[in-house]
Design a protein around this motif. Structure first.
Motif, PDB file in Angstrom:
ATOM      1  N   MET A  22       0.760  -1.319   0.121  1.00  0.00           N
ATOM      2  CA  MET A  22       0.045   0.095   0.026  1.00  0.00           C
ATOM      3  C   MET A  22       0.792   1.232  -0.104  1.00  0.00           C
ATOM      4  O   MET A  22       0.083   2.225   0.004  1.00  0.00           O
ATOM      5  CB  MET A  22      -0.879  -0.037   1.101  1.00  0.00           C
ATOM      6  CG  MET A  22      -2.189  -0.774   1.075  1.00  0.00           C
ATOM      7  SD  MET A  22      -3.169  -0.314  -0.538  1.00  0.00           S
ATOM      8  CE  MET A  22      -3.914   1.142   0.144  1.00  0.00           C
ATOM      9  N   LYS A  27       4.154   1.613  -4.523  1.00  0.00           N
ATOM     10  CA  LYS A  27       4.935   0.761  -5.467  1.00  0.00           C
ATOM     11  C   LYS A  27       4.336   0.797  -6.929  1.00  0.00           C
ATOM     12  O   LYS A  27       4.978   0.900  -7.785  1.00  0.00           O
ATOM     13  CB  LYS A  27       5.468  -0.477  -4.980  1.00  0.00           C
ATOM     14  CG  LYS A  27       6.105  -0.557  -3.583  1.00  0.00           C
ATOM     15  CD  LYS A  27       6.812  -1.904  -3.040  1.00  0.00           C
ATOM     16  CE  LYS A  27       5.826  -2.995  -2.990  1.00  0.00           C
ATOM     17  NZ  LYS A  27       4.764  -2.456  -1.962  1.00  0.00           N
ATOM     18  N   SER A  28       3.255   0.023  -6.853  1.00  0.00           N
ATOM     19  CA  SER A  28       2.808  -0.449  -8.176  1.00  0.00           C
ATOM     20  C   SER A  28       2.423   1.072  -8.889  1.00  0.00           C
ATOM     21  O   SER A  28       2.348   0.834 -10.036  1.00  0.00           O
ATOM     22  CB  SER A  28       1.463  -1.103  -8.089  1.00  0.00           C
ATOM     23  OG  SER A  28       1.693  -2.218  -7.266  1.00  0.00           O
ATOM     24  N   THR A  29       1.851   1.804  -8.126  1.00  0.00           N
ATOM     25  CA  THR A  29       1.512   3.355  -8.784  1.00  0.00           C
ATOM     26  C   THR A  29       2.547   3.815  -9.707  1.00  0.00           C
ATOM     27  O   THR A  29       2.746   4.336 -10.619  1.00  0.00           O
ATOM     28  CB  THR A  29       1.080   4.038  -7.832  1.00  0.00           C
ATOM     29  OG1 THR A  29       0.068   3.480  -7.023  1.00  0.00           O
ATOM     30  CG2 THR A  29       0.484   5.385  -8.265  1.00  0.00           C
TER      31      THR A  29
HETATM   32  N1  LIG Z   1       2.009   9.149  -5.054  1.00  0.00           N
HETATM   33  C1  LIG Z   1       0.808   8.857  -4.407  1.00  0.00           C
HETATM   34  N2  LIG Z   1       0.061  10.047  -4.010  1.00  0.00           N
HETATM   35  C2  LIG Z   1      -1.271   9.588  -3.287  1.00  0.00           C
HETATM   36  N3  LIG Z   1      -1.759   8.493  -3.181  1.00  0.00           N
HETATM   37  C3  LIG Z   1      -1.088   7.375  -3.771  1.00  0.00           C
HETATM   38  C4  LIG Z   1       0.218   7.527  -4.457  1.00  0.00           C
HETATM   39  N4  LIG Z   1       0.604   6.197  -4.757  1.00  0.00           N
HETATM   40  C5  LIG Z   1      -0.235   5.640  -4.311  1.00  0.00           C
HETATM   41  N5  LIG Z   1      -1.215   5.990  -3.715  1.00  0.00           N
HETATM   42  C6  LIG Z   1      -2.443   5.223  -3.287  1.00  0.00           C
HETATM   43  O1  LIG Z   1      -1.905   4.219  -2.700  1.00  0.00           O
HETATM   44  C7  LIG Z   1      -3.046   2.989  -3.117  1.00  0.00           C
HETATM   45  C8  LIG Z   1      -1.662   1.899  -2.979  1.00  0.00           C
HETATM   46  O2  LIG Z   1      -0.762   2.163  -3.882  1.00  0.00           O
HETATM   47  P1  LIG Z   1      -0.078   0.912  -4.685  1.00  0.00           P
HETATM   48  O3  LIG Z   1       0.857   1.509  -5.800  1.00  0.00           O
HETATM   49  O4  LIG Z   1      -1.218  -0.162  -4.970  1.00  0.00           O
HETATM   50  O5  LIG Z   1       0.709   0.322  -3.351  1.00  0.00           O
HETATM   51  P2  LIG Z   1       1.769  -0.874  -3.432  1.00  0.00           P
HETATM   52  O6  LIG Z   1       1.974  -1.445  -4.909  1.00  0.00           O
HETATM   53  O7  LIG Z   1       3.131  -0.406  -3.024  1.00  0.00           O
HETATM   54  O8  LIG Z   1       0.996  -1.929  -2.757  1.00  0.00           O
HETATM   55  C9  LIG Z   1      -3.147   3.479  -4.305  1.00  0.00           C
HETATM   56  O9  LIG Z   1      -4.349   2.970  -4.943  1.00  0.00           O
HETATM   57  C10 LIG Z   1      -3.493   4.959  -4.320  1.00  0.00           C
HETATM   58  O10 LIG Z   1      -4.673   5.224  -3.807  1.00  0.00           O
END
Ligand SMILES: Nc1ncnc2c1ncn2[C@@H]1O[C@H](COP(=O)(O)OP(=O)(O)O)[C@@H](O)[C@H]1O
Ligand SMILES: [Mg+2]
Length: 900
Positions: A647, A650-652
């Motif tokens: 959360m 990373k994926s983002t």
């Molecule tokens: N740079 C950012 N700014 C604001 N919110 C973000 C950002 N990156 C991610 N998020 C929020 O966090 C959530 C989880 O991100 P995600 O990339 O899926 O995390 P991970 O892959 O690390 O588990 C996203 O759905 C989004 O709502």
């Protein structure tokens, strides 16, 4: 054949024989009837009643039917379900026919052969694609594909020697229907492709001879009236020409007419465009939302604010085919930049474009004779905006906006000097004026029942219309006169469909009816009569009416012919307007979303300063999107290993880099403060979120197949996104695979490939010690009162903890479980294998110990070294190889030596 069937059924069977793979809509009066097997299928698919009529071989013949007036909807349903429909009409007046009415199939509608815009998604092309293969000089096989959207006239061709590339391209085109030669079914080379694709699209097989090269080429030359295919760039592309020629044959077979509106054939090279394969297109949610399958929440939905259907389709195709040529990208970017700068004319132009209809599809529909008066009105309104559009465009200087005007203006200038034809714009405007003068705004959908042509357009027509109007006055006069003559005040003159015009008199006045009245009908309270006078009036009126209908149709047809004559110019205009729409759109979204113009570099650098995820930044509410800066290159920052708790974001980040690259190469501004990107040939993604359980494959299997695809196909100009790998198996296996994959990509073909690698295996951060182009990053979180706060900031270095338990708490795992997990974790971290766990089950007590040993072992990269040594097959090495290997191992040990 059985003789107890009726002649109509005999005729049916003869026709059906030629259209075995279609549902035959067999016209009988006001209905399309379906018989036998077709009836059973149709009644099920269309949910209509199945009955029977007559017998064949003593068995009742199944039958069902749909009214002709409602047929469109039923046909659309059939096509949507992947069926083909053959429309069989009565070719002569049933009343005049001797014996059985002559019937013919006038058209076959298939999922890939739809002309009418009513049946189609206005934002998407509807393609049919044909494939043909030709053996090369050596062992190679050239594969040609060609595809056509008959509703717009788009017709393209390409070739490749690589069946996987062809498969990727077919998925990218995603046609509704595929056309193969019959023999492909049993061809060892092609049949696996057919098997894989047949799940996704309708398949049609044609006899091999229709793919024959010489005839295929001849068909193309005949279609375009050219002497060679040089001009289309495909003279030497045998396989492609075979496919395109087969397509033309199929068009003729199904449409039963020449398709004059196909303007040309575009040959393109697969390598000219950035390829985002099907899996990655899905993962990146470019066109479809992963969860819902809709457009919502996709990149396309964010960037498509086009004003016309044509623009919308073109933008989708720009997104599907991002460019690779730096000059071409730059040209689009510059055009967008100018449109961004000139806000006022841009907004006015977009306003104008609102009244432009789907000229591409209207043009095809008109050319093929399926258009009605309303389609003409739509063409008129669109063309009427041209002068305003041309005027507004004159404020732009970039050639992308100018080619159309310049051409038109020069033509106009020439026409003044010598009696040359007027410019396209002028001609099209005149055409619009013609439609304006002739066609009524409130014209009905049918073109055979009048009400289409305006008064004042045609003298004879006006006379005919006048007659029926006068007729009404005449009837009123007649009624008054007859009342006076008979003295019956309740006398009425009326009309109905069955009896025509009649005089109605109440029964109680029957005795006063004059002798020359002829009785037609007796009812409870009244009687109806006709007179000679009324009869002759009726025939005059009805004659006038049918003459009017015929004349209106004739006049309409004349105008239609005029439009068809101008169709090439209309299509060119449509193309230009679509492009303009796209450029203005990209400027508009750049302004609305605060995008920036990317630089295109040739140094292999990927630098995105304060970049954002274009879709997520629109979706999060409450939280502000935190921008991040990413730098990648081919020297020190080629592979970024990104760690951080679940959360964290990373994926983002991974996706936003891929999306930024795609946007830049399609010529769009990008969501960043500043960006410089180098041109990428392919984007690969391996994303763990969804699995394909529905297709009967295990998550892990899919994951490994996708990974294999990347390892085989990535080049040093690609961009690879790996978002968690190895999760579907044990930790040991998982880390080992992740490590090996990362190494392989780092060393790929000696140069490596730009890779973003998100992982929750912290062990991977050790890779930086042995691989020079690796950098560690993590997404920062802050601990606060035993909770974590996501800062969303990317920072250099590796994350030190995974915070899984805290995230579990955030997700609503019960407090007791979270507490217990913390205790277990503490035990493991202390390596306190004998520590007394609170009394839970024995199983849980022993589980952490085993894991603890694994993780302990794993924290040392020596493990990998040992594995490597264990994996060596010395018996297969030459002495030189053995020495080299030993040398490498020693190097690795030296590097590890820094650690302690
Ligand atoms: N740079 C950012 N700014 C604001 N919110 C973000 C950002 N990156 C991610 N998020 C929020 O966090 C959530 C989880 O991100 P995600 O990339 O899926 O995390 P991970 O892959 O690390 O588990 C996203 O759905 C989004 O709502
Ligand atoms: Mg993730």
């Amino acid at each position: 054949m059985n003789s107890n069937i009726t002649p109509a059924i005999r005729q049916y069977l003869d026709i059906k024989e030629k259209y075995k793979d279609c549902i035959l809509f067999y016209r009988m009066g006001d209905f399309y009837e379906m018989f036998f097997e077709d009836a059973k299928i149709a009644s099920q698919l269309l949910e209509i009643t199945l009955t029977s009529r007559g017998k064949k071989d003593d068995t009742p013949i199944p039958l069902c039917g749909v009214p002709v007036r409602a047929a469109q909807g039923y046909i659309a349903r059939m096509i949507e379900l992947g069926r083909k429909v053959a429309i069989c009409e009565q070719m002569e007046d049933a009343a005049l026919a001797k014996g059985v009415v002559r019937r013919e199939v006038v058209r076959v509608i298939t999922p890939g052969m739809i002309v009418e815009n009513e049946f189609l998604d206005e934002k998407a092309n509807n393609y049919i694609l044909a494939l043909a293969a030709v053996a090369g000089r050596g062992a190679e096989i050239h594969i040609g594909i060609s595809y056509l959207d008959i509703s717009t006239g788009a017709f393209r061709l390409s070739e490749s020697d690589d069946i996987n590339a062809v498969s990727d391209e077919i998925l990218r085109v995603s046609p509704k229907e595929l056309l193969f030669p019959e023999s492909a079914k049993s061809d060892a080379f092609l049949s696996p492709l057919i098997a894989a694709l047949s799940e996704k699209m309708a398949m049609t097989f044609l006899e091999d001879r229709f793919f024959e090269y010489a005839q295929a080429r001849e068909r193309l030359l005949d279609q375009f009236k050219t002497l060679s295919l040089e001009g289309f760039g495909c003279e030497d592309r045998k396989a492609g020409v075979k496919a395109a020629g087969a397509l033309l044959f199929y068009v003729g077979e199904t449409q039963k007419q020449k398709i004059a509106h196909l303007g040309g054939l575009e040959t393109y090279i697969l390598g000219d465009y950035l390829l985002v394969d099907e899996t990655s297109t899905r993962n990146l949610e470019l066109f479809r939302n992963l969860r819902t399958g809709s457009r919502q929440g996709t990149l396309l939905s964010v960037i498509d604010k086009t004003m016309t259907a044509m623009g919308s389709r073109l933008l989708a195709s720009w997104l599907k085919y991002p460019l690779m040529n730096a000059d071409k990208i730059q040209e689009r970017l510059d055009a967008v930049a100018e449109a961004l700068k000139r806000a006022q004319p841009r907004k006015s132009l977009r306003e104008c474009l609102k009244s432009v209809s789907d000229l591409e599809r209207l043009g095809s529909k008109i050319a093929m004779g399926y258009a009605n008066a309303r389609d003409m009105i739509a063409v008129k309104r669109s063309l009427q905006t041209l002068p305003e559009i041309v005027f507004l465009l004159s404020e732009f200087h970039h050639p992308a906006f100018g080619c159309f005007i310049n051409r038109s203006l020069t033509l106009a200038a020439q026409s003044r000097e010598r009696e040359r034809p007027a410019s396209d714009v002028e001609q099209l405007y005149n055409l619009a004026e013609l439609i304006e003068k002739a066609i009524r705004e409130d014209a009905p959908l049918t073109i055979t029942e009048g009400g289409i042509i305006k008064t004042g357009y045609h003298a004879e027509l006006d006379e005919l219309i006048g007659m029926s109007k006068d007729g009404k006055g005449w009837l009123v006069r007649l009624e008054a006169e007859e009342k006076k003559a008979t003295g019956i005040n309740s006398l009425k003159v009326r009309y109905n469909k069955v009896f025509g015009y009649y005089i109605e008199i109440p029964r109680k006045r029957s005795e006063s009816v004059p002798a020359h009245y002829v009785r037609k009908q007796t009812m409870v309270n009244a009687e109806r009569f006709v007179t000679d006078e009324l009869k002759s009036f009726e025939s005059k009126i009805l004659n006038a009416e049918s003459r009017r209908f015929a004349l209106e149709y004739e006049l309409f047809d004349e105008i239609r012919k005029q439009v068809i004559q101008h169709n090439p110019a209309i299509q060119e205009t449509a193309k230009f307007l679509a492009e303009t729409d796209c450029m203005l759109n990209l400027a508009e979204i750049a302004e609305q979303n605060d995008y920036t113009k990317p630089e295109i570099n040739t140094e292999g650098i990927f630098f995105i300063e304060s970049g954002r995820h274009p879709v997520i930044e629109k979706m999060i509410s409450g939280e502000r999107f935190v921008p991040n800066t990413i730098r990648m290159d081919d020297t020190e920052n080629q592979m970024l290993i990104i760690t951080g708790p679940n959360m964290a974001g990373k994926s983002t980040i991974l996706r936003q880099v891929a999306l930024t690259a795609i946007m830049a190469q399609m010529g769009s501004f990008v969501p960043a403060r500043k960006a410089s990107v180098s041109i990428t040939d392919r984007i690969f993604t391996r994303v763990g979120a969804l699995d394909n359980l529905s297709q009967g494959q295990s998550t892990f299997m899919v994951e490994m197949q996708e990974t294999a695809n990347i390892l085989h196909n990535a080049s040093s100009k690609s961009l690879v996104i790996i978002d968690e790998i190895g999760r579907g198996t044990s930790t040991f296996d998982g880390i080992s695979i992740a490590w090996a994959v990362a190494e392989y990509l780092h060393d790929l073909k000696g140069n490596g490939v730009k890779t973003l690698f998100a992982t929750h295996y912290h062990e991977l951060t050790e890779l930086v010690r042995s691989k020079t182009r690796v950098k560690n990053y993590n997404i920062v979180v802050k601990e606060w009162n035993d909770k974590i706060i996501f800062l969303r900031k990317l920072a250099e270095g590796s994350a030190n903890r995974s915070y899984g338990i805290q995230v579990a708490g955030l997700a609503g795992i019960p407090g007791a479980v979270v507490q217990r997990a913390k205790e277990i974790l503490a035990n493991m971290e202390n390596g306190n294998q004998g520590a007394k766990a609170p009394s839970v089950s024995a199983e849980i007590q022993t589980f952490p110990k085993k894991k603890a040993i694994q993780l302990d072992l794993f924290s040392k990269s020596e493990y990998f070294l040992m594995e490597e040594i264990r994996g060596l097959d010395i018996s297969k090495m030459t002495p030189i190889e053995a020495i080299n290997c030993l040398n490498q191992l020693q190097e690795k040990v030296k590097k590890l030596g820094f650690r302690n």
